[in-house]
Design a protein around this motif. Structure first.
Motif, PDB file in Angstrom:
ATOM      1  N   ARG A 106       0.830  -1.213   0.000  1.00 38.37           N
ATOM      2  CA  ARG A 106       0.000   0.000   0.000  1.00 38.37           C
ATOM      3  C   ARG A 106       0.863   1.260   0.000  1.00 38.37           C
ATOM      4  O   ARG A 106       0.488   2.275  -0.574  1.00 38.37           O
ATOM      5  N   HIS A 107       1.994   1.179   0.693  1.00 36.74           N
ATOM      6  CA  HIS A 107       2.910   2.318   0.814  1.00 36.74           C
ATOM      7  C   HIS A 107       4.294   1.835   0.371  1.00 36.74           C
ATOM      8  O   HIS A 107       5.120   1.454   1.206  1.00 36.74           O
ATOM      9  N   GLU A 108       4.552   1.858  -0.924  1.00 36.23           N
ATOM     10  CA  GLU A 108       5.768   1.225  -1.436  1.00 36.23           C
ATOM     11  C   GLU A 108       7.045   1.836  -0.867  1.00 36.23           C
ATOM     12  O   GLU A 108       8.062   1.152  -0.740  1.00 36.23           O
ATOM     13  N   TRP A 109       7.026   3.104  -0.531  1.00 40.67           N
ATOM     14  CA  TRP A 109       8.198   3.762   0.056  1.00 40.67           C
ATOM     15  C   TRP A 109       8.601   3.114   1.377  1.00 40.67           C
ATOM     16  O   TRP A 109       9.760   3.202   1.796  1.00 40.67           O
ATOM     17  N   PHE A 110       7.648   2.467   2.044  1.00 42.22           N
ATOM     18  CA  PHE A 110       7.934   1.801   3.311  1.00 42.22           C
ATOM     19  C   PHE A 110       9.009   0.740   3.131  1.00 42.22           C
ATOM     20  O   PHE A 110       9.854   0.536   4.014  1.00 42.22           O
ATOM     21  N   ALA A 111       9.008   0.068   1.975  1.00 40.59           N
ATOM     22  CA  ALA A 111      10.017  -0.957   1.706  1.00 40.59           C
ATOM     23  C   ALA A 111      11.420  -0.365   1.691  1.00 40.59           C
ATOM     24  O   ALA A 111      12.390  -1.028   2.075  1.00 40.59           O
ATOM     25  N   ASP A 112      11.552   0.890   1.241  1.00 41.85           N
ATOM     26  CA  ASP A 112      12.865   1.531   1.193  1.00 41.85           C
ATOM     27  C   ASP A 112      13.422   1.797   2.586  1.00 41.85           C
ATOM     28  O   ASP A 112      14.637   1.992   2.743  1.00 41.85           O
ATOM     29  N   LEU A 113      12.572   1.826   3.580  1.00 42.17           N
ATOM     30  CA  LEU A 113      12.990   2.150   4.942  1.00 42.17           C
ATOM     31  C   LEU A 113      13.009   0.934   5.854  1.00 42.17           C
ATOM     32  O   LEU A 113      13.266   1.062   7.056  1.00 42.17           O
ATOM     33  N   MET A 114      12.736  -0.242   5.296  1.00 41.03           N
ATOM     34  CA  MET A 114      12.792  -1.466   6.099  1.00 41.03           C
ATOM     35  C   MET A 114      14.240  -1.840   6.388  1.00 41.03           C
ATOM     36  O   MET A 114      15.144  -1.539   5.605  1.00 41.03           O
ATOM     37  N   GLY A 115      14.453  -2.521   7.499  1.00 42.71           N
ATOM     38  CA  GLY A 115      15.801  -2.922   7.877  1.00 42.71           C
ATOM     39  C   GLY A 115      16.495  -1.811   8.651  1.00 42.71           C
ATOM     40  O   GLY A 115      15.892  -0.825   9.071  1.00 42.71           O
ATOM     41  N   GLY A 116      17.791  -1.953   8.817  1.00 44.72           N
ATOM     42  CA  GLY A 116      18.545  -0.941   9.546  1.00 44.72           C
ATOM     43  C   GLY A 116      18.335  -1.041  11.049  1.00 44.72           C
ATOM     44  O   GLY A 116      17.944  -2.085  11.588  1.00 44.72           O
ATOM     45  N   ARG A 117      18.577   0.068  11.718  1.00 41.25           N
ATOM     46  CA  ARG A 117      18.468   0.073  13.176  1.00 41.25           C
ATOM     47  C   ARG A 117      17.020  -0.007  13.631  1.00 41.25           C
ATOM     48  O   ARG A 117      16.106   0.398  12.906  1.00 41.25           O
ATOM     49  N   PRO A 118      16.812  -0.521  14.851  1.00 38.87           N
ATOM     50  CA  PRO A 118      15.440  -0.611  15.363  1.00 38.87           C
ATOM     51  C   PRO A 118      14.788   0.767  15.441  1.00 38.87           C
ATOM     52  O   PRO A 118      15.465   1.788  15.605  1.00 38.87           O
ATOM     53  N   ARG A 119      13.487   0.784  15.319  1.00 35.34           N
ATOM     54  CA  ARG A 119      12.717   2.017  15.437  1.00 35.34           C
ATOM     55  C   ARG A 119      11.886   1.951  16.715  1.00 35.34           C
ATOM     56  O   ARG A 119      11.442   0.883  17.118  1.00 35.34           O
ATOM     57  N   PHE A 120      11.675   3.130  17.326  1.00 34.87           N
ATOM     58  CA  PHE A 120      11.096   3.149  18.667  1.00 34.87           C
ATOM     59  C   PHE A 120       9.835   3.988  18.775  1.00 34.87           C
ATOM     60  O   PHE A 120       9.480   4.443  19.851  1.00 34.87           O
ATOM     61  N   GLY A 121       9.153   4.208  17.665  1.00 33.93           N
ATOM     62  CA  GLY A 121       7.878   4.903  17.744  1.00 33.93           C
ATOM     63  C   GLY A 121       6.857   4.080  18.494  1.00 33.93           C
ATOM     64  O   GLY A 121       6.952   2.853  18.579  1.00 33.93           O
ATOM     65  N   PRO A 122       5.841   4.712  19.050  1.00 29.27           N
ATOM     66  CA  PRO A 122       4.859   3.982  19.874  1.00 29.27           C
ATOM     67  C   PRO A 122       4.123   2.888  19.120  1.00 29.27           C
ATOM     68  O   PRO A 122       3.887   1.805  19.663  1.00 29.27           O
ATOM     69  N   ALA A 123       3.740   3.125  17.871  1.00 31.38           N
ATOM     70  CA  ALA A 123       3.041   2.085  17.106  1.00 31.38           C
ATOM     71  C   ALA A 123       3.974   0.932  16.768  1.00 31.38           C
ATOM     72  O   ALA A 123       3.570  -0.237  16.784  1.00 31.38           O
ATOM     73  N   THR A 124       5.242   1.250  16.473  1.00 26.04           N
ATOM     74  CA  THR A 124       6.224   0.205  16.174  1.00 26.04           C
ATOM     75  C   THR A 124       6.490  -0.637  17.407  1.00 26.04           C
ATOM     76  O   THR A 124       6.557  -1.872  17.337  1.00 26.04           O
ATOM     77  N   LEU A 125       6.640   0.016  18.550  1.00 19.04           N
ATOM     78  CA  LEU A 125       6.847  -0.720  19.802  1.00 19.04           C
ATOM     79  C   LEU A 125       5.639  -1.591  20.125  1.00 19.04           C
ATOM     80  O   LEU A 125       5.795  -2.731  20.577  1.00 19.04           O
TER      81      LEU A 125
END
Length: 231
Positions: A106-125
């Motif tokens: 649905r949000h293809e740009w999201f694939a470009d940001l997958m991986g890397g360091r952990p993310r700590f936003g509330p929804a991600t947590l």
């Protein structure tokens, strides 16, 4: 020297009455809308301000940098992923993978940001917490959960990015998969006629031709089966 608090800990400014009142939520939604249409290159604080009919400097009261804006965008998308379900750890892993693939398509740009360091936003947590809780309920210990999630993460980054890249190539070329194959067929036939590629020729002619969803599910099944054999 005190470190600046992360975006998640900074309060939003109080917005005076204006013709176009702002909030982080409106800013992030506008950025996501731009990225959904034209990719991450279309996202900048200036372009988001223009979409909101606001001056760029107003946005800096809410978001300091583009990196912070991307963090907020990723976390918003994580909020769209349903909580994982399943009575077995394999079912839970499949639920996690399916949810992430669906939002990435649905949000293809999201694939470009997958991986890397952990993310700590509330929804991600919250998504990570729900994933761990669902896996723990199936009887996995901490080491098994860690290994399973690490393996799944590696698979997802590769599989989802590959699928998104293929979708972009189709749009960019104006040719779908079958049209592209037809256009390249004369060259491939000449290469096969040389006799130098017998294994490749057999694979092209006789291997099953699966959809993107079928390829994703098959690879996921291989991964889960492999984890099962290691546990």
């Amino acid at each position: 020297m005190t470190d600046s608090p992360l975006i998640w800990e900074r309060l939003e400014p109080t917005e005076r009455r204006r013709p176009s009142p702002l909030s982080r939520e409106r800013i992030v939604r506008a950025a996501i809308d731009l990225a959904d249409v034209d990719g991450l290159d279309a996202v900048s604080l200036r372009k988001v301000a223009g979409a909101l009919d606001a001056g760029p400097m107003r946005l800096y009261r809410y978001v300091d940098t583009k990196d912070e804006l991307l963090e907020l965008m990723v976390d918003t998308v994580y909020g769209e992923i349903p909580a994982p379900t399943g009575s077995t750890w394999g079912d839970v892993l499949r639920s996690i993978a399916t949810g992430i693939r669906e939002v990435a398509l649905r949000h293809e740009w999201f694939a470009d940001l997958m991986g890397g360091r952990p993310r700590f936003g509330p929804a991600t947590l919250a998504h990570t917490e729900a994933s761990l809780t669902a896996l723990r309920a199936t009887g996995l210990d901490l080491d098994q959960m860690s290994g399973a999630l690490d393996a799944l993460s590696v698979y997802l980054v590769g599989a989802v990015r590959k699928e998104v890249t293929e979708r972009r190539a189709e749009r960019g070329s104006g040719l779908d998969k079958h049209q592209w194959q037809h256009a390249t067929a004369p060259y491939i036939k000449r290469m096969f006629a040389s006799g130098n590629y017998p294994a490749l020729e057999e694979w092209v002619h006789d291997a099953p031709h699966r959809t993107a969803a079928e390829i994703f599910d098959l690879g996921l099944s291989y991964l889960i089966d492999g984890i099962q054999k290691q546990s």
